[in-house]
Each structure stands twice: as structure tokens, then as C-alpha cells.
Design a protein around this motif. Structure first.
Motif, PDB file in Angstrom:
ATOM      1  N   TYR A 160      52.240  15.784  -7.381  1.00  0.00           N
ATOM      2  CA  TYR A 160      52.687  16.982  -6.681  1.00  0.00           C
ATOM      3  C   TYR A 160      53.458  16.538  -5.451  1.00  0.00           C
ATOM      4  N   TYR A 161      54.636  17.128  -5.230  1.00  0.00           N
ATOM      5  CA  TYR A 161      55.468  16.760  -4.087  1.00  0.00           C
ATOM      6  C   TYR A 161      55.442  17.841  -3.018  1.00  0.00           C
ATOM      7  N   LEU A 162      55.247  17.423  -1.787  1.00  0.00           N
ATOM      8  CA  LEU A 162      55.468  18.293  -0.641  1.00  0.00           C
ATOM      9  C   LEU A 162      56.919  18.108  -0.238  1.00  0.00           C
ATOM     10  N   ILE A 163      57.712  19.160  -0.396  1.00  0.00           N
ATOM     11  CA  ILE A 163      59.157  19.105  -0.170  1.00  0.00           C
ATOM     12  C   ILE A 163      59.511  19.872   1.091  1.00  0.00           C
ATOM     13  N   SER A 164      60.453  19.342   1.864  1.00  0.00           N
ATOM     14  CA  SER A 164      60.945  20.031   3.056  1.00  0.00           C
ATOM     15  C   SER A 164      62.465  20.062   3.053  1.00  0.00           C
ATOM     16  N   THR A 165      63.021  21.128   3.619  1.00  0.00           N
ATOM     17  CA  THR A 165      64.474  21.205   3.803  1.00  0.00           C
ATOM     18  C   THR A 165      64.849  20.941   5.251  1.00  0.00           C
ATOM     19  N   ASN A 166      63.862  20.670   6.080  1.00  0.00           N
ATOM     20  CA  ASN A 166      64.090  20.372   7.497  1.00  0.00           C
ATOM     21  C   ASN A 166      64.366  18.881   7.647  1.00  0.00           C
ATOM     22  N   PRO A 167      65.570  18.482   8.037  1.00  0.00           N
ATOM     23  CA  PRO A 167      65.897  17.056   8.128  1.00  0.00           C
ATOM     24  C   PRO A 167      65.050  16.297   9.140  1.00  0.00           C
ATOM     25  N   LYS A 168      64.425  17.009  10.072  1.00  0.00           N
ATOM     26  CA  LYS A 168      63.601  16.353  11.083  1.00  0.00           C
ATOM     27  C   LYS A 168      62.205  16.000  10.565  1.00  0.00           C
ATOM     28  N   VAL A 169      61.848  16.589   9.426  1.00  0.00           N
ATOM     29  CA  VAL A 169      60.509  16.355   8.880  1.00  0.00           C
ATOM     30  C   VAL A 169      60.553  15.206   7.878  1.00  0.00           C
TER      31      VAL A 169
END
Length: 339
Positions: free
Chosen positions: A122-131
Motif C-alpha cells: 500500500y502506498y501513501l501518496i502525496s501531491t505536495n512537493p514538500k512532503v
């Protein structure tokens, strides 16, 4: 029959769950089977069983004409509520919700897992480049999960938080979570047009998001949290159903075992079954890549599940400490070698 709870509210569901614990379960005669599943490839074995009518096939071997009703819900809380209220006989959910229900129904309904559905990252995905890691989340971020605090994704995030900040801060990121079904959360990640900036997902939604949005990136892999490949989803039921419906129960177990063997040997046909049952618009090539990934294994034998249960006990999320897989799985040859 399809039921989708798109706005699961943790407090309301917790109240309903506690209320359901005191209700008598409705009796279910042999030959009747109602199954609750959620979204994703982790439920592919049920899709195969549905398309090929495997439960019905194994029912005939038991001398039964089994009528199977597949229902679709979103979030472990909704699935657990359905099982405890007697609305379904078999629940499909994360290993996290199973531990919650196993713990709360000890010496009552005695809910345990029947079989696993495979091993999946399972992947935790973010669209925030700072994360870049979970340490980078701020109060401005919103993380979509199927059910806040109790879904397996939420539990994985709690386990990762405890490793980073200590057990007392295991639920530090719960306040950033929003309950949302995987299809809706994936659409939010792809569009970048909502408050949702992260999604703890599963396949094929995580791969679709990564392919569609160049800003989407992996922050956390559940295999890293678990210390290796593991079983995130199981199918579970009550002791009452198992005891009162032995032939239906055996037919179900044998059908899912056959579905696992078929899926491992025939990924092309398995992909077609997933697309058909879910009315999915997924790119078939991408779907086959997921099914044939070395990280994915279709098997009914649980793998590496115990550590999450022992973590939940350690931080006080459950009251009983699971000492082996036999504590929270019903006894079965398919499970004997599980972990």
C-alpha cells in the motif's frame, strides 16, 4: 446489490459498532451467503469467485445450492458494522479492522479471519512537493483513508508514526485524515482540485494516480512499515456463522483457495474479471503490470500480520494481545503455515 458509504464518520460508526456488539445476529440458513467487499485488487479473489461462480460450484460439492450476494462498502468501520448487525455473513476488510473486531468480540461473537486475499504493498501518496516523508506533513495537508483511525491504512500510518515519534504519538497524524472511498480519493489526487493532498491507497488506485499526476509521489510503502511483504486484507466472519453453516463455510474457503490458484496462473483472465466486476476503465496493460508485480502474491495464507496486532495492543488500541496467527484466524489447513 451495491452500497457505498462515501462519508464514513468515525464517531458515528464507533457508536453504531458498539451498539451492534449488543445485538443478536440474525440466523443464516445453509446455502445463503452475503459477502461485503471494498475497493481494489486486494478483493480480486472475490471477483474471480463471482465471475466463475466458484462458491456455487463448491457448494454443489457439499450438496448445496448456494445463493451468493456480493455487496460493496467503503471503510472498515462500515464493513464491521454490517457484519455485527447481521447484514452480511462474510466481511472483507483490512487486517487493522479485523484486529479491532477480534478484540471487541472476544467471548461474544468471536469474530476471526477465514482466509487472506494475498500480499500487496500500500502506498501513501502525496501531491505536495514538500512532503518527502510523514515527518513533513503539516496541518495544511489532508490525507484520504477509507476510515479514519481504524482502516488498515490508518493503522499503518499510526505504526509508522510510533516508529518516528514514539508510541505516545502513534495517532499524531489522525487529525489530518479524511474518510473517503479509494475511487473518490484517487480522483482528488489526479485532479489536484480539492483539499486532499495525500492518499493512503491500494492497487490499482495508487498506480493510476502515480501515472496520471506528475506531482504524485510515494511517501511511504506499507511493506517498509511492516518490515517486509505482508497481508493487508482478510475475509472474516463470526464463530456463530461458521458453526451453524459448516458446508457453506467450507464451500467458501475452497472457492477462494481455487480463485487464488487461478489468479496466480492466469493473470490475463484475472484482469478481465476485475474489469468486468468493477466496471473499471483502467488501462489493461497497467492492470497486468500490477497483477504480475513481484511485490504482489495471491494466496489465502496470511503473511506477516501478527506484528500489527501486537503494535495495536502495545499502544492500547486493542485490549487483547495476539500471540499467534491462530488467535485471530479460524483453524484451517490453508492458514496453518501463516504468520
Amino acid at each position: 446489490m451495491t452500497k457505498i458509504n462515501s462519508k464514513t464518520k468515525p464517531l458515528a460508526c464507533a457508536s453504531l459498532l458498539l451498539a451492534a456488539l449488543t445485538l443478536p445476529l440474525s440466523a443464516s440458513a445453509e446455502g445463503q451467503l452475503r459477502i461485503a467487499q471494498q475497493f481494489g485488487i486486494v478483493y480480486l479473489l472475490l471477483n474471480i469467485a463471482q465471475v466463475q461462480k466458484l462458491i456455487e460450484k463448491h457448494g454443489k460439492a457439499e450438496g448445496l445450492d448456494i445463493h451468493v450476494d456480493y455487496q460493496q462498502l467503503s471503510g472498515g468501520a462500515a464493513v464491521n458494522e454490517a457484519l455485527l448487525s447481521g447484514s452480511v455473513d462474510i466481511a472483507g476488510g483490512g487486517i487493522g479492522p479485523l484486529f479491532t473486531l477480534w478484540d471487541r468480540t472476544r467471548d461474544r461473537q468471536n469474530v476471526r479471519a477465514v482466509v487472506a486475499t494475498g500480499q500487496f504493498p500500500y502506498y501513501l501518496i502525496s501531491t505536495n512537493p514538500k512532503v518527502k516523508s510523514i515527518a513533513d506533513f503539516t496541518d495544511k495537508d489532508r490525507i484520504a483513508v477509507p476510515a479514519v483511525g481504524v482502516s488498515v491504512q490508518s493503522r499503518f500510518l499510526q505504526q509508522a508514526s510510533a516508529e518516528l515519534w514514539g508510541d505516545k504519538a502513534y495517532n499524531r497524524l489522525d487529525k489530518l485524515q479524511v474518510a473517503l472511498p479509494h475511487p473518490d480519493a484517487t480522483a482528488a489526487i489526479i485532479s489536484n482540485g480539492t483539499e486532499i493532498s495525500a492518499h493512503f491507497s491500494n492497487s490499482p488506485f495508487q498506480e493510476q494516480a502515480l501515472a496520471a499526476n506528475p506531482n504524485a509521489h510515494i511517501v511511504l510503502n506499507s511493506y517498509t512499515v511492516a518490515g517486509g511483504a505482508n497481508t493487508p486484507v482478510v475475509l472474516y466472519t463470526t464463530e456463530k456463522f461458521r458453526q451453524e453453516n459448516p458446508r457453506t463455510y467450507r464451500a467458501f474457503v475452497n472457492a477462494i483457495a481455487e480463485a487464488a490458484e487461478f489468479t496466480a496462473q492466469h493473470p490475463q483472465e484475472a484482469a478481465d474479471a476485475f474489469i468486468r466486476v468493477n466496471n473499471s476503465k483502467i488501462d489493461r496493460k497497467l492492470l497486468l503490470q500490477i497483477l504480475q508485480s513481484p511485490e504482489v502474491k495471491f494466496t489465502v495464507t496470511p503473511n506477516n500480520t501478527l506484528s500489527l496486532g501486537q503494535f495495536l495492543y502495545r499502544v492500547g488500541a486493542i485490549k487483547h494481545n495476539p500471540e499467534s496467527v491462530k488467535d485471530y484466524f479460524f483453524d484451517d489447513p490453508h492458514v496453518a503455515s501463516g504468520s
